[in-house]
Every structure is written in structure tokens, then in C-alpha cells.
Design a protein around this motif. Structure first.
Motif, mmCIF file in Angstrom:
data_model
loop_
_atom_site.group_PDB
_atom_site.id
_atom_site.type_symbol
_atom_site.label_atom_id
_atom_site.label_comp_id
_atom_site.label_asym_id
_atom_site.label_seq_id
_atom_site.Cartn_x
_atom_site.Cartn_y
_atom_site.Cartn_z
ATOM 1 N N UNK A 141 0.783 -1.126 -0.176
ATOM 2 C CA UNK A 141 0.177 0.054 0.060
ATOM 3 C C UNK A 141 0.870 1.371 0.025
ATOM 4 N N UNK A 142 1.890 1.224 0.757
ATOM 5 C CA UNK A 142 2.801 2.589 0.666
ATOM 6 C C UNK A 142 3.548 2.556 -0.664
ATOM 7 N N UNK A 143 3.636 1.585 -1.417
ATOM 8 C CA UNK A 143 4.051 1.758 -2.673
ATOM 9 C C UNK A 143 3.112 2.469 -3.678
ATOM 10 N N UNK A 144 1.777 2.233 -3.232
ATOM 11 C CA UNK A 144 0.718 2.870 -4.016
ATOM 12 C C UNK A 144 0.732 4.359 -3.623
ATOM 13 N N UNK A 145 0.923 4.577 -2.414
ATOM 14 C CA UNK A 145 0.833 5.873 -1.836
ATOM 15 C C UNK A 145 2.300 6.766 -2.501
ATOM 16 N N UNK A 146 3.365 6.130 -2.727
ATOM 17 C CA UNK A 146 4.515 6.655 -3.440
ATOM 18 C C UNK A 146 4.135 7.140 -4.768
ATOM 19 N N UNK A 147 3.312 6.199 -5.345
ATOM 20 C CA UNK A 147 2.961 6.745 -6.947
ATOM 21 C C UNK A 147 1.924 7.773 -6.988
ATOM 22 N N UNK A 148 1.062 7.524 -6.052
ATOM 23 C CA UNK A 148 0.024 8.731 -5.779
ATOM 24 C C UNK A 148 0.751 9.969 -5.634
ATOM 25 N N UNK A 149 1.545 10.045 -4.845
ATOM 26 C CA UNK A 149 2.209 11.311 -4.411
ATOM 27 C C UNK A 149 2.738 12.046 -5.692
ATOM 28 N N UNK A 150 3.338 11.423 -6.611
ATOM 29 C CA UNK A 150 3.673 11.950 -8.021
ATOM 30 C C UNK A 150 3.072 12.247 -8.935
ATOM 31 N N UNK A 151 1.886 10.990 -8.963
ATOM 32 C CA UNK A 151 0.829 11.260 -9.976
ATOM 33 C C UNK A 151 -0.198 12.210 -9.822
#
Length: 227
Positions: A141-151
């Protein structure tokens, strides 16, 4: 602060996100129905017990044979209690649909698993003597948040700051997730610097997943021709 929803539009059905939520929830419910001795055994077999891989002799004595690091993957679908499950699934529901929308289903699933594997590895690396299982979708989930942070940095996240008090406000995703990752970094480093500090959350997994998401997300975005 409790996130309620985000404002980023989603243009496709997040089938993988929904499936992950269903799988994790069903596994958790089934585990609750099993006799305690059985569920305890399964959690230790399929949760990632760091000492199992750091000390094979100890692992064999505990009845935990080498599994080819399978638990680095299977732990992502196990959860310790209802609050743990609901929190992870709620964040997945809010943020993962948009990331899946930008990546496509197959790419998103691969991305999710890779982030979870790296998160689990980092947790093992910094906490190799831990004898209890590390479980939960938090790292992936943290990986998803990392992607969302930039997208979607300027998408608004609708927050309820205090439970049961109907005062709602919204902040940019970059601010909400920025604060989130600072908290993870603080808690992870505190657990290393100050020996003997009681830790019951896999902070390094959270941080590792976020880092993996930041590094990998651009390689999983759908080409323009597929959008």
C-alpha cells in the motif's frame, strides 16, 4: 486525520484494487473462524518472521523450514486484527483506484507486488532478530501511496480530523502524504537509533514500500496509445 475520499477522477473500474480488498478480507475472516492453534501456525508459516531467514537453525527448531522466501509475498495478504485490516483496505480503496487507472490492471498488480516484496525485504534487513511475524498489506500500500504522491500531487484529500465530529476539510495529496511519510521515517529511525524501544508496527516496511513506489511507478504507467 481520517481520509474519507480523494477528488482525483478515475476513468476505469479498479478491478485489481477491488480484488485485493476482497482477497485480504476473505483470508482474514477465514483465519478468524479457524481454531487458534491452526491460525497461529498459519500466521507463523505465511507471515514473514525475520529470524526465520537470519537464523535457519532457530527456524528449524521452531518448525519453520526454509520456504524459498515465500512469506515475503504471502504476508501481504494477512492481517493481525480488524483495525489493521480496515485501515489498510480503506487506504487502498481511496488511493489505489487512481494508480491502477494510470497503470492498467496487469501492470498495477505487478507494481503492487514488487513494492510489497521490497517493503518486506527492508523490514527484514533492519529487524533481522524479530521472532514474531510481520504481516499486512501496508508495505505494498505504501508503494501505491508513493506513486499517488507523484501522479496526483494536487488532488484534494478529504479529511475528517477528529472521529465523530462532523468537521471536514481537504488538503492537497502532496501535503497529506508528505506528512504521512515523515511520520514513517521518524518512527522507523527511532526504532533503530533508540535500542529497546517497543515497536509493534513495521515502519521500515512502510518506508520501503513508499520508496519502491517512488522509484518504480514511472515504469508502469500505461503508454499513451493504450489510454
Amino acid at each position: 486525520m481520517i481520509p474519507i475520499r480523494d477528488t482525483a477522477p478515475c476513468h476505469s473500474r479498479p478491478v485489481v484494487t477491488w480484488s485485493l480488498i476482497v482477497v485480504c478480507t476473505v483470508i482474514f475472516i477465514v483465519m478468524q473462524w479457524l481454531p487458534y492453534e491452526v491460525s497461529y501456525r498459519l500466521i507463523h508459516l505465511y507471515g514473514m518472521v525475520p529470524l526465520r531467514y537470519s537464523n535457519p537453525d532457530w527456524a528449524l527448531a521452531q518448525g519453520l523450514p526454509f520456504d524459498g522466501y515465500l512469506s515475503f509475498l504471502t504476508n501481504l495478504f494477512l492481517h493481525g486484527n480488524w483495525l489493521h485490516l480496515i485501515t489498510n483496505m480503506w487506504f487502498l480503496w481511496i488511493f489505489a483506484d487512481n494508480v491502477e487507472d494510470r497503470m492498467g490492471r496487469v501492470r498495477f498488480l505487478i507494481f503492487y507486488i514488487l513494492c510489497g516484496l521490497f517493503a518486506t525485504y527492508l523490514q527484514w534487513y533492519f529487524d533481522r532478530t524479530l521472532e514474531i511475524p510481520v504481516v499486512g498489506a501496508s508495505g505494498a500500500l505504501a508503494g501505491v501511496l508513493g506513486a499517488y504522491f507523484f501522479l496526483y500531487p494536487m488532488a484534494r484529500v478529504i479529511l475528517l480530523p477528529i472521529p465523530f465530529i462532523p468537521f471536514i476539510f481537504n488538503v492537497p495529496a502532496i501535503a497529506f502524504l508528505g506528512i504521512w511519510v515523515i511520520i514513517q521515517l521518524h518512527n522507523a529511525t527511532t526504532s533503530v537509533v533508540f535500542k529497546g524501544v517497543s515497536v509493534d508496527v513495521a515502519w521500515w516496511a512502510h518506508l520501503g514500500g513508499f520508496i519502491a513506489g517512488i522509484l518504480l511507478y514511472r515504469y508502469f504507467i500505461k503508454p499513451q496509445a493504450e489510454e
